[in-house]
Motif scaffolding. Structure first.
Motif, mmCIF file in Angstrom:
data_model
loop_
_atom_site.group_PDB
_atom_site.id
_atom_site.type_symbol
_atom_site.label_atom_id
_atom_site.label_comp_id
_atom_site.label_asym_id
_atom_site.label_seq_id
_atom_site.Cartn_x
_atom_site.Cartn_y
_atom_site.Cartn_z
ATOM 1 N N ALA B 61 0.833 -1.201 0.000
ATOM 2 C CA ALA B 61 0.000 0.000 0.000
ATOM 3 C C ALA B 61 0.872 1.256 0.000
ATOM 4 C CB ALA B 61 -0.923 -0.003 1.212
ATOM 5 N N LEU B 62 1.989 1.183 0.691
ATOM 6 C CA LEU B 62 2.849 2.364 0.772
ATOM 7 C C LEU B 62 3.332 2.774 -0.618
ATOM 8 C CD1 LEU B 62 4.384 4.447 2.384
ATOM 9 C CD2 LEU B 62 6.229 2.805 2.674
ATOM 10 N N THR B 69 -8.685 -0.637 0.785
ATOM 11 C CA THR B 69 -9.594 -0.590 1.923
ATOM 12 C C THR B 69 -10.614 0.511 1.660
ATOM 13 O OG1 THR B 69 -7.904 -1.306 3.489
ATOM 14 C CG2 THR B 69 -9.780 -0.133 4.396
ATOM 15 N N ASP B 118 -12.067 12.215 8.516
ATOM 16 C CA ASP B 118 -10.634 12.449 8.710
ATOM 17 C C ASP B 118 -9.943 11.173 9.148
ATOM 18 O OD1 ASP B 118 -10.882 15.022 8.031
ATOM 19 O OD2 ASP B 118 -10.682 15.854 10.046
ATOM 20 N N TYR B 119 -10.580 10.549 10.082
ATOM 21 C CA TYR B 119 -10.059 9.313 10.662
ATOM 22 C C TYR B 119 -9.805 8.291 9.558
ATOM 23 C CZ TYR B 119 -10.245 5.483 14.119
ATOM 24 O OH TYR B 119 -9.984 4.409 14.913
ATOM 25 N N ASP B 122 -7.058 9.411 7.104
ATOM 26 C CA ASP B 122 -5.740 9.160 7.693
ATOM 27 C C ASP B 122 -5.301 7.735 7.466
ATOM 28 O OD1 ASP B 122 -5.485 11.643 8.604
ATOM 29 O OD2 ASP B 122 -5.535 11.177 10.738
ATOM 30 N N GLN B 123 -6.250 6.862 7.562
ATOM 31 C CA GLN B 123 -5.915 5.454 7.451
ATOM 32 C C GLN B 123 -5.572 5.100 6.012
ATOM 33 O OE1 GLN B 123 -9.067 2.764 8.063
ATOM 34 N NE2 GLN B 123 -7.791 1.125 8.852
ATOM 35 N N GLY B 124 -5.872 5.996 5.109
ATOM 36 C CA GLY B 124 -5.510 5.762 3.717
ATOM 37 C C GLY B 124 -6.514 4.942 2.932
#
Lengths: 338, 338
Positions: B61-62, B69, B118-119, B122-124
């Motif tokens: 994922a990076l 997801t 936002d949450y 952040d998790q992408g």
DNA sequence: GACAAGACTGTGAGCGTTAACAATAGGTCA
DNA sequence: TGACCTATTGTTAACGCTCACAGTCTTGTC
């Protein structure tokens, strides 16, 4: 708040440049490392705000080897019980700063559970909660599992993992003793599907209470949790003249039983008393309002996260706890003295 | 199957070494790149199997910048509707190879929705489904939002994001016209909370149907979806002599209405006909079985994922679709000719 | 039998973060 | 005063993967 659409989002190095420090200092500020001068911290925070920087949790997870995500495997989250449990889990997890990744299974054979666990393990979850009310699921857990802390909700005797559950037998006992205390000679039972641990626990509690009172336990009627199966069991029961008390293994089936009784002119509670299980929000408004056994699903969800986090954060990933939540009787109008 | 506990799990380089190829070739095999010789592929697969290698999705994922997801924001997943929708979403997403990360909100004010988004951002997550049946949630979506493809379920007129919804007004119309067609002079309504778009849609459909038939619309009774609020509305209705038909905005409240009617000796459907909304599994076993409007929650869930994936994978992240799922009438015993 | 066009495989860099260690500044203590 | 600590900051190297590019090995063609 930065973040111009089209441009790639700012990274730590951008913040560092903006604030005139190194990226590591930015990292320190973000992780609340104590040794950062107040002035420096302020500069960094200002730069973060200016650029609209948000830290990349994926990169973080790669290096820390912790995703701060918990996996939940559940069976049919459409049912009230699992839905409420999952809700409790989600709330507790988020409060603790964890994400929740969910897999809802249609069928709960060993292969399905194995796939779900692999799937979550691949994703790099830090821990897994399996809402595994079926024997097969609990067994699947017992052999397979690989290295991620796991807790089973309603996982039976499984001694490979921690378990959080409601004392189903106690619930069955409460229901049965309540009916016996009202003067009923014996108590009939509409049970849940045989693969379900909850169903078996309730049967066991019912049987034990009857035995202790020295009563004969009639053959339980089979159900599958659905209102329809309760309805069919209710039709059978309505045609038997010696039935005066029925303990139904969940509220949905109890609704079906009540419906069958109504159709056949069997008065509840005048001729037959009925007790359900779960205390779904609707049961108070059944006709008549249903006496039932209340399960605190929310507490179960919360506790399962507590147990799991103890394993993850307490550094004892293979610790095994067993936590039992007591059920309680909610008396309403569907039961009466014989 | 490899994976000795205590040792760090094998990585791609380990597999490469074992198979005598480069890590890139392992990657090619894993990603089903066409240009790999069959023999080489076999060697790699064998090594993977031998070492029990599992690819690290976080690292993947990076570099790909895709987490596979999807985030789901929902309000009170304990209710049947949201629970079923989320279930449909989860199934469809998993079938498409996506994980689901869930946030259940307690209250649905703008701040809550913003935090949840936002949450998840952040998790992408690659995309977000917001099950946002309240006006406030839909509005929150309208202003904020940052760059992740989003689809709203029941999101009202929001034109900032794609929307998938059930045609609530059509449902209200179906219910009302059904009752009018049975000869009722007018139809009373127990409505849902005013902030809910679904509640408003149903009111609108009900009102429109009455108007089209040239009938007076009585003042709707307020409810909050709960059986209790239905019960209270039912008590009011029971005391009015001119009520012969009631359209209740969901099945749970309809249960409460039925309960109140039973208590007051108001016969359904002989004296009053009742129509609900949702078609929960229990409604077939109410006393009497409830005529209701069926919503295909599963289809809504599936469609919302389809729309979202079109945005994500179709390369049109800001495309806006609007997909409306039609409801249908399920006739049962709670309605009858006047 | 030489050459181009594929098929296949390898090398190196980089994704954005944290961990480990190094370096500098400012002060303490004998 | 100089060795020595501590607070603060910077530098470098991973984490495990994919991408871009550079090779090498086959083929087929004339």
């Amino acid at each position: 708040m930065g973040s111009i659409p089209g441009r790639r989002p700012p990274v730590m190095a951008d913040v560092a440049r903006e604030a005139g420090v190194s990226h590591q200092t930015v990292s320190r500020v973000l992780n609340e490392h104590p040794n950062v001068r107040g002035e420096t911290r302020a500069k960094v925070l200002e730069a973060i705000d200016k650029l609209g920087y948000r830290r990349n949790l994926v990169a973080r997870a790669l290096v820390t080897r912790h995703s701060r995500t918990l996996g939940v495997v559940s069976f049919d989250t459409t049912l009230y019980g699992p839905a409420s449990t999952v809700y409790g889990i989600e709330q507790a997890a988020r409060a603790a700063g964890y994400f929740i990744s969910i897999v809802s299974l249609k069928s709960i054979d060993r292969a399905g559970v194995r796939d779900a666990l692999d799937y979550l393990a691949d994703q790099g979850v830090d821990g897994i909660v399996v809402v595994a009310p079926q024997r097969s699921a609990a067994q699947a857990l017992t052999d397979l599992h690989l290295g991620v802390p796991t807790v089973a909700v309603e996982g039976g005797e499984a001694d490979e993992v921690s378990v959080v559950c409601v004392d189903q037998a106690e619930g069955g006992r409460l229901a049965t003793e309540h009916l016996l205390s009202l003067g009923h000679e014996t108590v009939w039972h509409v049970r849940g599907p045989s693969d379900w641990l909850e169903a078996e626990g309730r049967v066991a509690g019912w049987r034990a209470a009857l035995e202790r009172a020295g009563r004969e336990a009639p053959e339980p009627l089979a159900g599958d949790w659905s209102p329809r199966s309760g309805y069919e069991a209710g039709r059978s029961l309505a045609s038997m003249t010696d039935v005066t008390a029925v303990f139904v293994a969940n509220d949905q089936m109890a609704l079906g039983v009540l419906r069958a009784f109504t159709e056949r002119g069997v008065q509840v509670p005048d001729r037959v008393s009925v007790v359900g299980f779960d205390d779904v929000p609707e049961s108070e408004f059944f006709s008549p309002p249903l006496t039932t056994i209340r399960q605190d699903f929310d507490a179960v969800g919360r506790h399962s996260i507590e147990v799991l986090l103890r394993q993850i954060e307490g550094g004892e990933p293979h610790a095994r706890e067993r936590l039992v939540v007591p059920p309680s009787l909610v008396g309403r109008a569907s039961t009466a003295r014989i």
